[in-house]
Design a protein around this motif. Structure first.
Motif, mmCIF file in Angstrom:
data_model
loop_
_atom_site.group_PDB
_atom_site.id
_atom_site.type_symbol
_atom_site.label_atom_id
_atom_site.label_comp_id
_atom_site.label_asym_id
_atom_site.label_seq_id
_atom_site.Cartn_x
_atom_site.Cartn_y
_atom_site.Cartn_z
ATOM 1 N N GLY A 429 0.654 -1.573 -0.150
ATOM 2 C CA GLY A 429 0.241 -0.249 0.083
ATOM 3 C C GLY A 429 0.656 1.273 0.249
ATOM 4 O O GLY A 429 1.596 0.855 0.452
ATOM 5 N N PHE A 430 0.129 2.394 -0.746
ATOM 6 C CA PHE A 430 1.110 3.548 -0.190
ATOM 7 C C PHE A 430 0.554 4.840 0.802
ATOM 8 O O PHE A 430 1.008 5.779 -0.327
ATOM 9 C CB PHE A 430 1.207 4.194 -1.697
ATOM 10 C CG PHE A 430 1.653 2.823 -2.938
ATOM 11 C CD1 PHE A 430 3.150 2.354 -3.032
ATOM 12 C CD2 PHE A 430 0.808 2.144 -3.432
ATOM 13 C CE1 PHE A 430 3.307 2.050 -3.161
ATOM 14 C CE2 PHE A 430 1.448 0.946 -4.144
ATOM 15 C CZ PHE A 430 2.841 0.786 -4.065
ATOM 16 N N ALA A 431 -0.796 4.376 1.002
ATOM 17 C CA ALA A 431 -1.028 5.726 2.320
ATOM 18 C C ALA A 431 -0.447 5.742 3.156
ATOM 19 O O ALA A 431 0.942 5.236 3.566
ATOM 20 C CB ALA A 431 -2.615 5.217 3.195
ATOM 21 N N ARG A 432 -0.638 7.078 3.753
ATOM 22 C CA ARG A 432 0.865 7.601 4.964
ATOM 23 C C ARG A 432 -0.291 7.283 5.862
ATOM 24 O O ARG A 432 -1.178 7.342 6.186
ATOM 25 C CB ARG A 432 1.299 9.031 4.275
ATOM 26 C CG ARG A 432 2.124 9.525 3.798
ATOM 27 C CD ARG A 432 2.502 9.116 2.131
ATOM 28 N NE ARG A 432 3.865 8.803 1.403
ATOM 29 C CZ ARG A 432 3.533 9.407 0.739
ATOM 30 N NH1 ARG A 432 2.763 9.952 -0.428
ATOM 31 N NH2 ARG A 432 5.176 9.874 -0.069
ATOM 32 N N PHE A 433 0.543 8.027 7.099
ATOM 33 C CA PHE A 433 0.097 7.699 8.656
ATOM 34 C C PHE A 433 -1.055 8.540 8.983
ATOM 35 O O PHE A 433 -2.083 8.498 9.191
ATOM 36 C CB PHE A 433 0.462 7.723 9.597
ATOM 37 C CG PHE A 433 1.777 6.278 9.603
ATOM 38 C CD1 PHE A 433 0.562 5.338 10.062
ATOM 39 C CD2 PHE A 433 3.016 5.628 9.351
ATOM 40 C CE1 PHE A 433 1.536 3.895 9.668
ATOM 41 C CE2 PHE A 433 3.495 4.553 9.212
ATOM 42 C CZ PHE A 433 2.667 3.992 9.134
ATOM 43 N N ASP A 434 -0.897 9.777 7.632
ATOM 44 C CA ASP A 434 -1.786 10.624 8.361
ATOM 45 C C ASP A 434 -2.886 10.824 7.425
ATOM 46 O O ASP A 434 -3.340 11.914 7.094
ATOM 47 C CB ASP A 434 -1.149 12.217 8.301
ATOM 48 C CG ASP A 434 -0.573 12.341 7.431
ATOM 49 O OD1 ASP A 434 -0.885 11.803 6.053
ATOM 50 O OD2 ASP A 434 -0.218 13.339 6.491
ATOM 51 N N ASN A 435 -2.961 10.379 6.944
ATOM 52 C CA ASN A 435 -4.460 9.594 5.742
ATOM 53 C C ASN A 435 -5.852 10.166 6.370
ATOM 54 O O ASN A 435 -7.058 10.096 5.700
ATOM 55 C CB ASN A 435 -4.364 9.079 4.654
ATOM 56 C CG ASN A 435 -3.358 8.889 3.183
ATOM 57 O OD1 ASN A 435 -2.708 9.710 3.516
ATOM 58 N ND2 ASN A 435 -3.673 7.879 2.931
ATOM 59 N N ARG A 436 -5.912 10.053 7.402
ATOM 60 C CA ARG A 436 -7.625 10.373 7.521
ATOM 61 C C ARG A 436 -8.516 9.333 7.631
ATOM 62 O O ARG A 436 -9.730 10.018 7.295
ATOM 63 C CB ARG A 436 -7.770 11.416 7.442
ATOM 64 C CG ARG A 436 -7.005 12.527 8.624
ATOM 65 C CD ARG A 436 -7.771 13.598 8.777
ATOM 66 N NE ARG A 436 -8.118 15.147 7.126
ATOM 67 C CZ ARG A 436 -6.568 15.857 6.857
ATOM 68 N NH1 ARG A 436 -5.328 15.590 7.586
ATOM 69 N NH2 ARG A 436 -6.495 15.900 5.802
ATOM 70 N N VAL A 437 -8.272 8.389 7.378
ATOM 71 C CA VAL A 437 -9.086 6.853 7.252
ATOM 72 C C VAL A 437 -10.288 7.021 8.127
ATOM 73 O O VAL A 437 -9.376 7.092 9.248
ATOM 74 C CB VAL A 437 -7.848 5.882 6.907
ATOM 75 C CG1 VAL A 437 -9.325 4.950 6.540
ATOM 76 C CG2 VAL A 437 -6.970 5.868 5.593
ATOM 77 N N HIS A 438 -11.019 6.736 7.630
ATOM 78 C CA HIS A 438 -12.504 6.326 7.676
ATOM 79 C C HIS A 438 -12.292 7.967 8.786
ATOM 80 O O HIS A 438 -13.999 8.381 9.791
ATOM 81 C CB HIS A 438 -12.020 5.022 9.221
ATOM 82 C CG HIS A 438 -12.190 3.718 8.699
ATOM 83 N ND1 HIS A 438 -12.596 3.008 9.197
ATOM 84 C CD2 HIS A 438 -11.631 3.346 7.317
ATOM 85 C CE1 HIS A 438 -12.465 1.603 8.609
ATOM 86 N NE2 HIS A 438 -12.662 2.339 7.246
ATOM 87 N N SER A 439 -12.423 9.059 8.630
ATOM 88 C CA SER A 439 -12.706 10.348 9.532
ATOM 89 C C SER A 439 -12.492 11.062 8.539
ATOM 90 O O SER A 439 -12.520 11.039 7.347
ATOM 91 C CB SER A 439 -11.344 10.736 9.997
ATOM 92 O OG SER A 439 -10.954 9.764 11.092
#
Length: 465
Positions: A429-439
């Motif tokens: 995956g290429f997401a970053r930790f600050d992507n605010r997933v589900h938020s």
């Protein structure tokens, strides 16, 4: 197969760069479909997202179709006109609800570009990261390969699900029904994070899960603590004694047989983790803590990725409202979860835990259990050529050593691929930790999208050898 010529790979990468705006617009079109799987009111939109994906895959030469389930449809596509290994790529087109809507700075389903302080640009919208932006990196890489060479470097099948955010209730029976069709040499999943902003990662270790709710019952009703105190058993006290018995003084888990089958971390992985730029003190400081818990003598990464755990997720009983009520509770409950690692059998952990609790319940009290999750850990063999080639491709694109990562969480669908199809899985995956997933204000960095496409171009080329 002979190695794909570098100039051919360069031509595909150049097309990715030239067409990034077109790729972005296709992603925007998909994001605009509010495919919220958990809300029955969005059933038609989930179907529309599946139809959009099927048409798009058809347009680049896949044999794509929409497959009905008891819930939202699956999208299945194949393109097997190449030699070499057969890959199954999995993603999900459904998204989380947007609540609370008031915290969004713009329409959640009207994607926008927002400049970031670090010079990157964020794609802000629901599903931008989880999982529409991630899964479209693979589709766009396939599109570029087809445009330049007329075919894909390897055989590819695709499975896009519409219920991942709702617990994937249709996935297991669907995999059973299509096992021969979907069986592949390797499953790739693009729904995870990078190690840090500049370091890509392949997640090869997923912890399993056993979660349950324990209810202890003592008296036949709540009692006045002045009239019955000392003489009557307190359900919260019994529960507290049980909970405190679950851990050893050195931070381990005290359930008998809990560590049976648990292996030490391979030295090669331990050495690779030691090279990662990880700040243990900073990791805890970010959440307001300073002292590591868990097993003494284990690094933080080892504890959260490679060691089993027991956590108390909630406790209740007695009076918890405003003010005070002098009551001896008749019942008390605790929600408890165990994260499991390779070598642990979930059913044995469940039975050992229940025996541990039952042995500590007074004869005139009772205990009941309500189980929720039960899934084994998943570990990818580090000597796999698929893993070796994937790491090489990622390292070449990002110009640094790609990380071999674990995750403390559990992704039950990975276990389903192993059980139902007999296939191992790699999570890239290429997401970053600050992507605010589900938020609110979920985002996906433009660099994640762009370099993610380029990464898949290189991975497909490496796997063709």
């Amino acid at each position: 197969m002979p190695r794909i010529p570098e100039d051919q790979i360069d031509a595909v990468l150049a097309l990715v760069d030239a067409d990034i705006d077109k790729s972005l617009q296709r992603l925007f079109d998909l994001i605009r479909i509010p495919s919220i799987s958990t809300d029955p009111g969005y059933r038609d939109q989930c179907k529309a997202a599946a139809e959009w994906l099927s048409r798009d895959l058809d347009s680049i030469g896949f044999d794509a179709s929409i497959r009905p389930t008891t819930g939202h449809p699956m999208v299945v596509a194949h393109q097997k006109d190449a030699a070499g290994p057969h890959l199954l790529f999995y993603g999900h087109y459904d998204v989380q609800p947007v609540d609370p809507l008031a915290l969004w700075t713009s329409d959640p389903f009207e994607p926008r570009l927002e400049p970031l302080p670090n010079g990157d640009t964020a794609i802000v919208a629901r599903g931008a990261s989880d999982d529409k932006g991630q899964m479209m990196t693979f589709v766009e890489a396939c599109r570029a390969w087809k445009a330049v060479t007329g075919k894909l470097p390897v055989q590819v099948s695709i499975l896009f699900e519409g219920e991942e955010e709702a617990g994937s209730p249709s996935l297991a029976p669907f995999l059973d029904a299509t096992a021969e069709e979907l069986k592949a040499d390797m499953v790739y999943v693009c729904d995870t994070d990078m190690w840090d902003r500049e370091t890509p990662a392949v997640t090869t270790m997923l912890r399993g899960l056993y979660s349950t709710e324990v209810e202890i019952a003592c008296a036949d009703r709540d009692l006045h603590s002045g009239m019955f105190g000392n003489a009557a058993r307190n359900a919260l006290q019994v529960l507290s004694d049980v909970v405190s018995s679950l851990r050893t003084p050195d931070g381990g888990v005290a359930v008998e047989g809990f560590y049976d089958g648990v292996k030490e971390l391979p030295e090669a992985i331990k050495a690779q983790w030691q090279r990662l730029p990880f700040d243990e003190k900073g990791f805890l400081a970010d959440i307001g803590l300073t002292i590591p818990a868990g097993e003494a003598g284990r690094s933080v990464l080892e504890q959260v990725w490679a060691r089993p755990s027991c956590e108390i997720n909630g406790m209740s009983g007695g009076y918890t409202g405003e003010g005070f009520k002098t009551v001896i509770p008749a019942k008390a409950t605790a929600k408890i979860s165990f994260r499991l690692v390779e070598g642990q059998v979930p059913e044995k952990i469940r039975d050992a835990f229940k025996a541990h609790v039952a042995a500590r319940i007074p004869a005139d009290c009772s205990v009941t259990f309500k189980d929720f999750g039960l899934a084994p850990a998943t570990v990818m063999p580090i000597e796999s050529p698929f893993l070796t080639k994937t790491l090489a491709a990622l390292s070449a694109e990002w110009e640094c050593e790609a990380a071999l990562a674990g995750t403390g969480g559990s992704i039950p669908i990975i276990g389903e691929f192993k059980r139902r199809l007999g296939c191992d899985a790699l999570l890239v995956g290429f997401a970053r930790f600050d992507n605010r997933v589900h938020s609110p204000n979920e985002k996906y960095d433009l660099s994640s999208f762009h370099k993610g496409i380029r990464s898949w171009v290189r991975i497909l080329a490496e796997l063709a050898e």
